[in-house]
Write a protein that holds these residues in place. Structure first.
Motif, PDB file in Angstrom:
ATOM      1  N   LYS A 139       7.559  11.581   0.288  1.00 16.65           N
ATOM      2  CA  LYS A 139       8.333  11.198   1.680  1.00 16.65           C
ATOM      3  C   LYS A 139       7.473  11.255   2.840  1.00 16.65           C
ATOM      4  CE  LYS A 139      12.904  12.041   0.142  1.00 16.65           C
ATOM      5  NZ  LYS A 139      14.185  13.098   0.249  1.00 16.65           N
ATOM      6  N   PHE A 140       6.722  12.457   2.899  1.00 17.39           N
ATOM      7  CA  PHE A 140       5.925  13.013   4.165  1.00 17.39           C
ATOM      8  C   PHE A 140       4.790  11.907   4.298  1.00 17.39           C
ATOM      9  CE2 PHE A 140       4.355  15.224   7.772  1.00 17.39           C
ATOM     10  CZ  PHE A 140       3.236  15.091   7.772  1.00 17.39           C
ATOM     11  N   ALA A 141       4.094  11.498   3.192  1.00 15.05           N
ATOM     12  CA  ALA A 141       2.928  10.605   3.347  1.00 15.05           C
ATOM     13  C   ALA A 141       3.658   9.129   3.536  1.00 15.05           C
ATOM     14  CB  ALA A 141       2.369  10.685   2.180  1.00 15.05           C
ATOM     15  N   MET A 148       1.042  -1.246  -0.020  1.00 17.54           N
ATOM     16  CA  MET A 148       0.132   0.057   0.136  1.00 17.54           C
ATOM     17  C   MET A 148       0.858   1.066   0.027  1.00 17.54           C
ATOM     18  SD  MET A 148      -2.822   0.945   2.733  1.00 17.54           S
ATOM     19  CE  MET A 148      -1.857   0.851   4.052  1.00 17.54           C
ATOM     20  N   MET A 149       1.932   1.153   0.509  1.00 15.85           N
ATOM     21  CA  MET A 149       2.935   2.363   0.673  1.00 15.85           C
ATOM     22  C   MET A 149       3.829   2.636  -0.566  1.00 15.85           C
ATOM     23  SD  MET A 149       4.147   2.192   4.580  1.00 15.85           S
ATOM     24  CE  MET A 149       4.411   0.539   4.549  1.00 15.85           C
ATOM     25  N   GLU A 150       3.774   1.893  -1.376  1.00 14.37           N
ATOM     26  CA  GLU A 150       4.542   2.160  -2.685  1.00 14.37           C
ATOM     27  C   GLU A 150       4.171   3.659  -3.254  1.00 14.37           C
ATOM     28  OE1 GLU A 150       6.392  -1.235  -5.091  1.00 14.37           O
ATOM     29  OE2 GLU A 150       4.951  -2.484  -3.834  1.00 14.37           O
ATOM     30  N   GLY A 151       5.246   4.135  -3.880  1.00 14.43           N
ATOM     31  CA  GLY A 151       4.886   5.294  -4.569  1.00 14.43           C
ATOM     32  C   GLY A 151       4.583   6.480  -3.761  1.00 14.43           C
ATOM     33  N   LEU A 152       4.514   6.612  -2.541  1.00 11.51           N
ATOM     34  CA  LEU A 152       4.063   7.747  -1.684  1.00 11.51           C
ATOM     35  C   LEU A 152       5.273   8.919  -1.602  1.00 11.51           C
ATOM     36  CD1 LEU A 152       2.138   5.826   0.970  1.00 11.51           C
ATOM     37  CD2 LEU A 152       1.032   7.150  -1.021  1.00 11.51           C
ATOM     38  N   VAL A 174       5.777  14.277  12.769  1.00 13.81           N
ATOM     39  CA  VAL A 174       6.624  15.453  12.118  1.00 13.81           C
ATOM     40  C   VAL A 174       7.978  15.062  12.326  1.00 13.81           C
ATOM     41  CG1 VAL A 174       7.541  17.707  12.915  1.00 13.81           C
ATOM     42  CG2 VAL A 174       5.061  17.160  12.881  1.00 13.81           C
ATOM     43  N   PHE A 175       8.516  14.164  13.282  1.00 11.84           N
ATOM     44  CA  PHE A 175      10.015  13.673  13.543  1.00 11.84           C
ATOM     45  C   PHE A 175      10.337  12.813  12.417  1.00 11.84           C
ATOM     46  CE2 PHE A 175      10.499  15.561  17.845  1.00 11.84           C
ATOM     47  CZ  PHE A 175      11.689  16.563  17.765  1.00 11.84           C
ATOM     48  N   ALA A 176       9.408  11.962  12.211  1.00  9.01           N
ATOM     49  CA  ALA A 176       9.718  10.767  11.229  1.00  9.01           C
ATOM     50  C   ALA A 176       9.861  11.434   9.699  1.00  9.01           C
ATOM     51  CB  ALA A 176       8.344   9.875  11.003  1.00  9.01           C
ATOM     52  N   ALA A 177       8.910  12.357   9.306  1.00  5.16           N
ATOM     53  CA  ALA A 177       9.182  13.243   8.278  1.00  5.16           C
ATOM     54  C   ALA A 177      10.573  14.114   8.118  1.00  5.16           C
ATOM     55  CB  ALA A 177       8.217  14.118   7.870  1.00  5.16           C
ATOM     56  N   ILE A 178      10.955  14.731   9.175  1.00  7.59           N
ATOM     57  CA  ILE A 178      12.323  15.142   9.222  1.00  7.59           C
ATOM     58  C   ILE A 178      13.348  14.224   9.159  1.00  7.59           C
ATOM     59  CG2 ILE A 178      13.857  16.377  10.921  1.00  7.59           C
ATOM     60  CD1 ILE A 178      11.362  17.665  12.188  1.00  7.59           C
ATOM     61  N   GLY A 228      13.190   6.422  -2.364  1.00 10.68           N
ATOM     62  CA  GLY A 228      14.137   7.473  -2.269  1.00 10.68           C
ATOM     63  C   GLY A 228      14.255   8.049  -0.850  1.00 10.68           C
ATOM     64  N   ILE A 229      13.825   7.217  -0.092  1.00 15.00           N
ATOM     65  CA  ILE A 229      14.014   7.638   1.590  1.00 15.00           C
ATOM     66  C   ILE A 229      15.188   6.742   2.144  1.00 15.00           C
ATOM     67  CG2 ILE A 229      12.700   7.591   3.823  1.00 15.00           C
ATOM     68  CD1 ILE A 229      10.047   8.067   2.172  1.00 15.00           C
ATOM     69  N   ASN A 230      15.822   7.646   3.106  1.00 12.80           N
ATOM     70  CA  ASN A 230      17.032   6.881   3.699  1.00 12.80           C
ATOM     71  C   ASN A 230      16.466   5.453   4.617  1.00 12.80           C
ATOM     72  OD1 ASN A 230      17.059   7.909   6.639  1.00 12.80           O
ATOM     73  ND2 ASN A 230      16.806   9.596   5.235  1.00 12.80           N
ATOM     74  N   ARG A 231      17.037   4.581   4.856  1.00 16.49           N
ATOM     75  CA  ARG A 231      16.615   3.533   5.802  1.00 16.49           C
ATOM     76  C   ARG A 231      16.475   3.943   7.336  1.00 16.49           C
ATOM     77  NH1 ARG A 231      18.484  -2.324   3.847  1.00 16.49           N
ATOM     78  NH2 ARG A 231      18.066  -2.161   1.437  1.00 16.49           N
ATOM     79  N   GLU A 232      17.172   4.891   7.827  1.00 15.11           N
ATOM     80  CA  GLU A 232      16.997   5.439   9.015  1.00 15.11           C
ATOM     81  C   GLU A 232      15.719   5.963   9.464  1.00 15.11           C
ATOM     82  OE1 GLU A 232      19.469   6.318  12.673  1.00 15.11           O
ATOM     83  OE2 GLU A 232      18.853   4.689  11.402  1.00 15.11           O
ATOM     84  N   ALA A 233      15.123   6.490   8.371  1.00 13.54           N
ATOM     85  CA  ALA A 233      13.789   7.265   8.524  1.00 13.54           C
ATOM     86  C   ALA A 233      12.804   5.911   8.759  1.00 13.54           C
ATOM     87  CB  ALA A 233      13.361   7.873   7.265  1.00 13.54           C
ATOM     88  N   ALA A 234      13.063   4.821   8.244  1.00 11.23           N
ATOM     89  CA  ALA A 234      12.178   3.541   8.377  1.00 11.23           C
ATOM     90  C   ALA A 234      12.268   3.185   9.789  1.00 11.23           C
ATOM     91  CB  ALA A 234      12.416   2.490   7.283  1.00 11.23           C
TER      92      ALA A 234
END
Length: 483
Positions: free
Chosen positions: A375-377, A369-373, A473-477, A415-421
């Motif tokens: 960054k913030f979403a 479900m999360m593919e193609g979203l 907010v912090f997850a997006a940052i 395109g999101i770094n793994r640390e955000a995950a």
């Protein structure tokens, strides 16, 4: 006039919405999960053994999800009446180590509390602090939050609930303030994990993230989460001290005070040398436990042994004979049975979901479900996904091993770094355990204080939305600042 006369009768007939008893609530959830095993397709990822920080871990292999027939070589995966009725027993067996820990510690505390040394010590402390008792809250919560954030303090606080409940009563607060200090304190440390080996470090290891690259951001997150939680707890505690009727557990605490404070604080109670010896032993035991956890990797067996020794020491100092020691130990176990059983019952929910093989299916669906979203979403949906998964897998290390092999590569694909995950995972797991009836430590604390899950939800839901927005907010940052 007639309408006015009827109004009180109408008001008296109104019924307040209340959640069922904690045992009933868990059994309802067991039934609901059993029904889901008939509705949600069963499936499984392939798994492999990896080494994370020198310890073996079983993780899933991304891209290997496959559905499994509900009825086949794996047996009937649909959980029916037999599965529902056996789930409580299976859960207690599955959580036997935690259940045994709670009972043994409860027995030891039965001896310690019966000496009366803790009651008299708390009263002496409250008299000395006078109007500065509120300072116990920020000091204690910072310590417990640091413990949760750095070495994963959680179950280790169970023996402290009886002490902190007594202390809160002496300081004119209520029993749920003790739950806020201990449970919210340690759990908010999990939310703002910095070096927690059972949360962040495992998730980073499984995800292939080296060196904790956003540690600076994690410290900021920990400060913000801890500060907000302390402010909330102090606001609530002050409110209750000014008007006890505003406590969400006002009726419960009338009986609780008699259970936890046996001494009459209105009299001139002498704090004897024998009491000082017992409390000194308690402080030494806590110091020994902290040392053992940090340097020797102690867990429940070793901590339980320390408390058994402390109980025997306290009884001997108080000049109890062997019969009194045994009877007080049994009485203490009895006080903690409610907490021990509820931990086992809640584990039965996870047993049913595992037997029905629906956890991997839920994980795979959320990942797709999360593919193609954007960054913030993406990070927000990932946070929600972990909120859902944690309900079925409350263990932080268990969820990391289950989800990060899928979530980390998925984040990289968009395109999101793994640390955000990793950040979204730690927030989702930590926050859900604040409100989930499948978390054993929360239910144990509530059971010791004789507080219903509904009363806890009524209070914590005033804070939860604030913490969740801060997390989003912090997850997006974390996604935007990169590695």
């Amino acid at each position: 006039m007639e309408a006015k006369a009827l109004q009180p009768t109408v008001i008296e007939k109104r019924k307040k919405l209340a959640l069922p008893h904690s045992y009933t609530l868990i059994f309802i959830i067991i039934i609901a999960v059993a029904l889901l095993t008939w509705i949600i397709p069963s499936g499984q990822f392939d798994r492999k053994e990896v080494t994370v920080d020198g310890s073996p871990r079983t993780v899933i292999v991304p891209g290997t999800f496959h559905t499994i027939s509900k009825v086949g070589e794996n047996g009937d995966l649909r959980q029916g009446l037999s599965g529902i009725l056996s789930a409580p027993m299976a859960g207690v067996i599955n959580a036997a180590d935690v259940v045994a820990f709670v009972l043994i510690v409860g027995g030891a505390f039965g001896i310690i509390l019966q000496t009366g040394a803790i009651d008299r010590g708390l009263i002496a402390l409250a008299r000395r602090m006078k109007n500065k008792g509120i300072l116990v809250i920020p000091i204690s919560m910072i310590i417990f939050s640091l413990g949760g954030s750095t070495f994963g303090m959680s179950e280790e606080t169970i023996p402290l609930y009886a002490i902190f409940i007594s202390l809160m009563f002496v300081l004119k607060f209520d029993s749920i303030t003790a739950i806020l200090i201990l449970f919210l304190g340690t759990q908010i440390g999990y939310v703002g994990s910095t070096l927690n080996p059972f949360s962040v470090l495992i998730a980073q290891g499984v995800s292939g993230v080296e060196g904790n690259p956003q540690l600076w951001l994690r410290f900021i997150e920990w400060i913000v989460f801890t500060g907000v939680s302390i402010a909330f707890t102090m606001w609530y505690a002050n409110r209750v001290r000014k008007d006890p009727r505003k406590s969400v557990v006002y009726k419960n605490d009338k009986e609780n005070r008699e259970r936890f404070i046996k001494a009459d604080s209105g009299k001139d109670i002498a704090f004897s040398g024998r009491d000082k010896l017992i409390l000194s032993g308690f402080v030494v035991a806590l110091g020994l436990i902290v040392w053992g956890i940090l340097s020797k990797g102690w867990y429940m067996t070793e901590i339980g042994a320390v408390f058994v020794g402390l109980g025997l020491y306290s009884g001997l100092v108080a000049k109890m004979n062997q019969k009194e020691l045994a009877e007080n130990f049994v009485k203490g176990c009895g006080e903690f049975v409610y907490a021990a059983v509820i931990i086992g019952l809640s584990r039965g929910i996870l047993v049913l979901a595992e037997n029905g093989m629906i956890i991997d299916t839920i994980l795979n669906s959320l990942a797709n479900m999360m593919e193609g979203l954007p960054k913030f979403a993406f990070t927000t949906i990932m946070l929600i996904a972990h909120n859902v998964i944690t309900f079925f897998v409350p263990s932080s290390s268990g969820e990391a091993a289950l989800t990060m092999p899928v979530m980390a590569p998925l984040a990289e694909l968009v395109g999101i770094n793994r640390e955000a995950a990793v950040t979204a995972y730690q927030f989702g797991n930590g926050l859900t355990n604040l409100i989930s009836p499948t978390g054993g430590v929360l239910l144990a604390g509530l059971a010791i204080a004789r507080i219903s899950f509904g009363q806890w939800i009524k209070l914590i839901m005033k804070l939860f939305p604030i913490l969740w927005v801060i997390s989003a907010v912090f997850a997006a940052i974390s996604a935007y600042v990169g590695m």
